[in-house]
Motif scaffolding. Structure first.
Motif, short mmCIF file in Angstrom:
data_model
loop_
_atom_site.label_atom_id
_atom_site.label_comp_id
_atom_site.label_asym_id
_atom_site.label_seq_id
_atom_site.Cartn_x
_atom_site.Cartn_y
_atom_site.Cartn_z
N LYS A 57 58.62 61.84 27.34
CA LYS A 57 57.64 62.52 26.36
C LYS A 57 58.28 61.87 25.12
N LEU A 58 59.55 61.89 24.87
CA LEU A 58 60.37 61.46 23.63
C LEU A 58 60.24 60.14 23.42
N SER A 59 60.26 59.18 24.67
CA SER A 59 60.43 57.71 24.48
C SER A 59 59.09 57.19 24.01
N ILE A 60 58.15 58.07 24.38
CA ILE A 60 56.76 57.63 23.54
C ILE A 60 56.58 58.03 22.18
N TYR A 61 57.16 59.28 21.86
CA TYR A 61 57.09 59.80 20.26
C TYR A 61 57.95 58.84 19.56
N THR A 62 58.86 58.53 20.18
CA THR A 62 59.80 57.63 19.52
C THR A 62 59.22 56.24 18.80
N GLN A 63 58.51 55.77 19.29
CA GLN A 63 57.64 54.51 18.98
C GLN A 63 56.85 54.84 17.72
N LEU A 64 56.42 56.06 17.47
CA LEU A 64 55.58 56.17 16.39
C LEU A 64 56.45 56.24 15.10
N ALA A 65 57.88 56.16 15.22
CA ALA A 65 58.60 56.26 13.77
C ALA A 65 58.64 54.95 13.09
N ASP A 66 59.00 55.04 11.76
CA ASP A 66 59.25 53.71 11.05
C ASP A 66 60.74 53.52 10.79
N LEU A 67 61.52 54.47 10.85
CA LEU A 67 62.92 54.34 10.62
C LEU A 67 63.70 55.41 11.64
N GLY A 68 64.62 55.02 12.39
CA GLY A 68 65.72 56.10 13.10
C GLY A 68 66.78 56.15 12.36
N ILE A 69 67.02 57.36 12.27
CA ILE A 69 68.61 57.76 11.71
C ILE A 69 69.40 58.33 12.83
N SER A 70 70.88 57.53 12.24
CA SER A 70 71.92 57.92 13.21
C SER A 70 73.14 57.89 12.22
N ILE A 71 72.98 58.70 11.31
CA ILE A 71 74.17 58.48 10.05
C ILE A 71 75.30 59.92 10.22
N GLU A 72 75.88 59.91 11.49
CA GLU A 72 76.80 60.80 11.59
C GLU A 72 77.96 60.67 10.52
#
Length: 363
Positions: free
Chosen positions: A248-263
């Motif tokens: 379900k997450l892989s489908i939902y991720t496509q809706l995003a405009d920007l992905g954050i990974s700022i550890e």
């Protein structure tokens, strides 16, 4: 199943339901090499259906020394009675029982390192605990012949014969008919724990225009994060989705405009990280904003799929995000580059390395 089919037992302490790496590895081995059994802990939200066998350990404790001690004792006993030709230890927190049972049963041992246990944020300020994990890493890992990890930086850190098998998703077709929305979506997915940069985004939200911040995942920081959102008066701009099934997450991720990974740089474990969420964003065709750390920086620069973080100061961070969300010419370039990156950074490619390694183990 034939009697000569290799029996592969995978030991993992993480949440199997959301650990996509373990799921992919177990599925690949089950479909191509042998009979796979995963031994993991029992959780309330367990998924009962997998293509491989799952043996669950029920525990009274969920964290701390008692949790680790109880899990390792139970894991040792489970491994003793579980028929195995290969035992796979995932990270140092399963290594001791896997190592000693493999010796007792004279079966092959494989080590899969997702992270450096002695460098996770929870232990770097606890010298005694850190010393214990470092002792395990230094005493036992060099003795294991077959081992692999998630990125080049960890391979260089261990310096003892690791293969690199990156934690990347399966290829999937991206929907070209994304629903038009008035507000842009900034996405964070993964563990909601210390040092993930989630608080930095919340602090920047008052200065970010026409966007929502969506948090998919759970963790011990959740209560504090809800309080911060309320105190910052940005509740209407934050959506908490909780844990989500990977499909379900892989489908939902496509809706995003920007992905954050700022550890944040809370030890080498974060500094050398190549987070699976970064790979998930890329596979879903989502431009990314990442920490300026070696592995993440290399991916972003090589494939030109986003930017590295310039500042954590709220207004400056907001400026960078606003520009990334609204520069349509740049967004289109990122989108084209993401298509190329997704073809290369997929599990179908990494699976070949995985199977080659395990075939060597079996011979």
């Amino acid at each position: 199943m034939k009697n000569n089919t290799p029996r592969i037992t995978i030991a993992v302490i993480s949440d199997l339901n959301t650990d996509q790496r373990i799921q992919k590895i177990a599925t690949s081995l089950q479909n191509n090499l042998g009979q796979v059994t995963v031994i993991c802990r029992k959780l309330r939200h367990d998924n009962p259906t997998y293509e491989y066998n799952v043996r669950r350990i029920r525990l009274l404790f969920n964290k701390g020394f008692k949790f680790y001690a109880a899990f390792n004792i139970r894991l040792f006993l489970k491994l003793l009675i579980q028929p195995s030709d290969i035992i796979v230890s995932n990270d140092a927190d399963t290594l001791l029982p896997c190592y000693y049972v493999s010796k007792l049963k004279r079966c092959k041992l494989v080590f899969d390192s997702h992270e450096i246990m002695s460098e996770v944020p929870e232990v770097i300020h606890r010298p005694a605990v850190q010393k214990f994990w470092r002792w395990i890493e230094q005493k036992y890992i060099p003795k294991i012949h077959y081992k692999y990890t998630v990125c080049k930086s960890l391979q260089n850190y261990y310096k003892s014969g690791f293969e690199v098998i990156r934690n990347v998703p399966y290829r999937f077709e991206i929907s070209e008919n994304k629903q038009k929305r008035e507000e842009k979506l900034i996405l964070y997915q993964g563990s909601v724990n210390m040092g993930r940069g989630i608080e930095d985004i919340v602090a920047a939200l008052p200065f970010i225009s026409n966007a929502l911040f969506v948090i998919v995942g759970d963790g011990y920081l959740m209560k504090e994060l809800h309080l911060m959102v309320q105190n910052s008066n940005v509740a209407e701009k934050v959506i908490f989705k909780g844990k989500m099934d990977p499909k379900k997450l892989s489908i939902y991720t496509q809706l995003a405009d920007l992905g954050i990974s700022i550890e944040e740089n809370l030890g080498l474990n974060y500094y050398y990280a190549l987070p699976n969420k970064l790979m998930d964003y890329i596979q879903a065709g989502v431009p990314v904003l990442v920490s300026d750390f070696p592995e993440m920086r290399n991916i972003v620069k090589k494939y030109k799929v986003g930017e590295t973080l310039k500042s954590r100061e709220p207004e400056e961070l907001a400026q960078q995000i606003n520009r990334m969300l609204n520069d349509e010419e740049q967004i289109q370039k990122w989108k084209e580059n993401l298509k190329t990156a997704a073809i290369e950074l997929c599990w179908e490619n990494e699976e070949k390395i995985l199977l080659k390694l395990y075939r060597e183990v079996l011979h």
